[in-house]
Design a protein around this motif. Structure first.
Motif, short mmCIF file in Angstrom:
data_model
loop_
_atom_site.label_atom_id
_atom_site.label_comp_id
_atom_site.label_asym_id
_atom_site.label_seq_id
_atom_site.Cartn_x
_atom_site.Cartn_y
_atom_site.Cartn_z
N LYS A 155 8.45 30.58 -56.53
CA LYS A 155 8.30 29.42 -57.46
C LYS A 155 6.74 29.80 -58.35
O LYS A 155 6.82 28.97 -59.29
CB LYS A 155 8.69 27.85 -57.04
CG LYS A 155 8.70 27.31 -57.39
CD LYS A 155 9.01 25.92 -56.80
CE LYS A 155 8.77 24.89 -57.14
NZ LYS A 155 9.05 23.44 -56.44
N ASN A 156 5.99 29.79 -57.65
CA ASN A 156 4.28 29.88 -58.13
C ASN A 156 3.94 31.40 -59.05
O ASN A 156 3.19 31.34 -59.42
CB ASN A 156 3.25 29.54 -56.64
CG ASN A 156 4.19 28.35 -56.81
OD1 ASN A 156 3.17 27.52 -57.15
ND2 ASN A 156 4.44 27.99 -55.49
N ASN A 157 5.34 31.95 -59.23
CA ASN A 157 5.20 33.22 -60.91
C ASN A 157 3.45 34.30 -59.33
O ASN A 157 3.35 34.50 -60.77
CB ASN A 157 4.43 33.00 -61.63
CG ASN A 157 5.75 31.81 -61.89
OD1 ASN A 157 6.69 32.60 -62.39
ND2 ASN A 157 5.60 30.89 -63.43
N ILE A 158 4.24 34.14 -58.33
CA ILE A 158 3.11 34.99 -57.47
C ILE A 158 3.40 36.27 -57.33
O ILE A 158 4.87 36.49 -56.38
CB ILE A 158 1.90 34.63 -56.21
CG1 ILE A 158 1.95 33.25 -56.67
CG2 ILE A 158 1.77 35.06 -55.89
CD1 ILE A 158 1.39 32.37 -55.60
N ASN A 205 -0.31 30.95 -41.36
CA ASN A 205 -1.26 30.22 -42.26
C ASN A 205 -2.37 31.07 -42.86
O ASN A 205 -2.36 29.94 -43.37
CB ASN A 205 -2.35 29.78 -41.35
CG ASN A 205 -1.58 28.46 -40.06
OD1 ASN A 205 -1.30 27.31 -40.32
ND2 ASN A 205 -1.23 28.86 -38.99
N LEU A 206 -2.35 32.40 -42.52
CA LEU A 206 -3.44 33.04 -44.09
C LEU A 206 -2.63 33.26 -45.38
O LEU A 206 -3.08 32.84 -46.28
CB LEU A 206 -3.74 34.41 -43.15
CG LEU A 206 -4.57 33.86 -41.92
CD1 LEU A 206 -5.37 35.08 -41.14
CD2 LEU A 206 -5.75 33.35 -42.69
N ALA A 221 -3.85 30.88 -48.99
CA ALA A 221 -3.67 32.61 -50.37
C ALA A 221 -2.75 32.16 -51.35
O ALA A 221 -3.23 31.74 -52.84
CB ALA A 221 -3.82 33.27 -49.28
N ILE A 222 -1.54 31.69 -50.56
CA ILE A 222 -0.64 30.41 -51.66
C ILE A 222 -1.26 29.46 -52.71
O ILE A 222 -1.18 29.61 -53.44
CB ILE A 222 0.88 30.79 -51.04
CG1 ILE A 222 1.75 31.64 -50.53
CG2 ILE A 222 1.85 29.74 -52.01
CD1 ILE A 222 3.38 31.82 -49.38
N GLU A 223 -1.37 28.91 -51.81
CA GLU A 223 -1.91 27.57 -51.64
C GLU A 223 -3.30 27.99 -52.75
O GLU A 223 -3.97 26.80 -54.17
CB GLU A 223 -2.48 26.37 -51.00
CG GLU A 223 -3.03 25.42 -51.56
CD GLU A 223 -2.98 23.81 -50.17
OE1 GLU A 223 -3.43 23.03 -50.40
OE2 GLU A 223 -2.70 24.43 -49.21
#
Length: 275
Positions: A145-148, A172-173, A177-179
């Motif tokens: 969704k976030n194009n990562i 959590n890590l 990283a995503i955020e």
């Protein structure tokens, strides 16, 4: 229960030794308590054996579910990429036409559009580590969704972490990283798990557009509701401390880098209840 029975046996032994009370009832009571203690010990080991078998079955089920989910995700991606490949001839003709006519903005937009299609339909890699695959499946949709783009590398090695603790640390890590994954070109997260000099090593990198440590060296939460946020990294540090592990943060080539090292032979220190 075993402690109570042991105390009763101790009391009976004192009666025999100090009061010199010896009769058939005493011997029968000692026999029954000893037999009951033995049964409790046997039940304990059988229960432990059943729990180990149940855990083994759960891991097999998890492995099967992972394989099915990964297959479904990859199957969907293959269908979309086949459609995209079928249209590539027309896409390139369109790009060539716009280049010939000097319409570079349209060419740029076409490249961005098709690059986005390609990124959205990447393949979920089967790492070979069932717990890791389970976490990646949970994070797949939000990364998509976030194009990562994600690059995963797992070199088989012994993991000293209990399953729950592995989920807490990696989960959590990865969430952090995503955020905080940002880029003006290509958002990317790299996850590497391997053995390094008798340590279980985890390295997670995410792209950044500016220095994070320069303005927030201690990585305090930047969210308004500070009372209900910022616990993820604290929990990770707490767990690592109980395994005699440590964590390091740095920045390299427009990547925020988290490195975790845990002794391969580390054992969780149970000095207070946690999970």
């Amino acid at each position: 229960t075993l402690i109570i029975l042991t105390n009763i046996l101790s009391i009976i032994s004192d009666l025999i030794y100090y009061k010199n009370i010896i009769n058939l009832d005493i011997f029968l009571l000692i026999f029954l308590i000893s037999l009951l203690s033995l049964l409790i010990i046997l039940i304990f080991f059988e229960t432990k054996k059943e729990q180990e078998n149940l855990l083994k079955i759960q891991k097999e089920v998890l492995k099967l579910e992972n394989e099915v989910n990964i297959h479904d995700i990859n199957k969907s991606s293959i269908i979309e990429l086949r459609r995209w490949k079928h249209d590539m001839k027309h896409i390139f003709n369109n790009i060539k036409y716009n280049l010939d006519h000097g319409d570079y903005d349209k060419v740029y937009n076409l490249v961005l559009e098709n690059n986005e299609i390609f990124n959205e339909n990447g393949f979920l890699v089967h790492s070979g580590f069932d717990l890791l695959d389970y976490i990646l499946i949970q994070k797949y949709e939000i990364m998509k969704k976030n194009n990562i783009e994600s690059i995963i590398s797992y070199i088989p090695c012994h993991c000293p972490l209990e399953d729950t603790h592995f989920f807490v640390i990696i989960g959590n890590l990865l969430d952090n990283a995503i955020e905080n994954c940002e880029s003006s070109y290509l958002k990317q997260i790299k996850l590497n798990i391997f053995e390094y000099n008798d340590y279980f090593a985890i390295k997670i990198q995410n792209t950044i557009t500016h220095s994070v440590l320069k303005d927030n060296f201690h990585l305090q939460t930047t969210k308004i509701d500070k009372n209900n946020h910022g616990f993820g990294l604290k929990n990770v540090k707490l767990l690592l401390n109980r395994y005699n592990g440590f964590i390091d943060f740095s920045e390299e080539n427009n990547f925020f880098v988290v490195k975790v090292l845990i002794p391969i032979d580390a054992k969780f220190k149970e000095f207070e209840n946690y999970y």
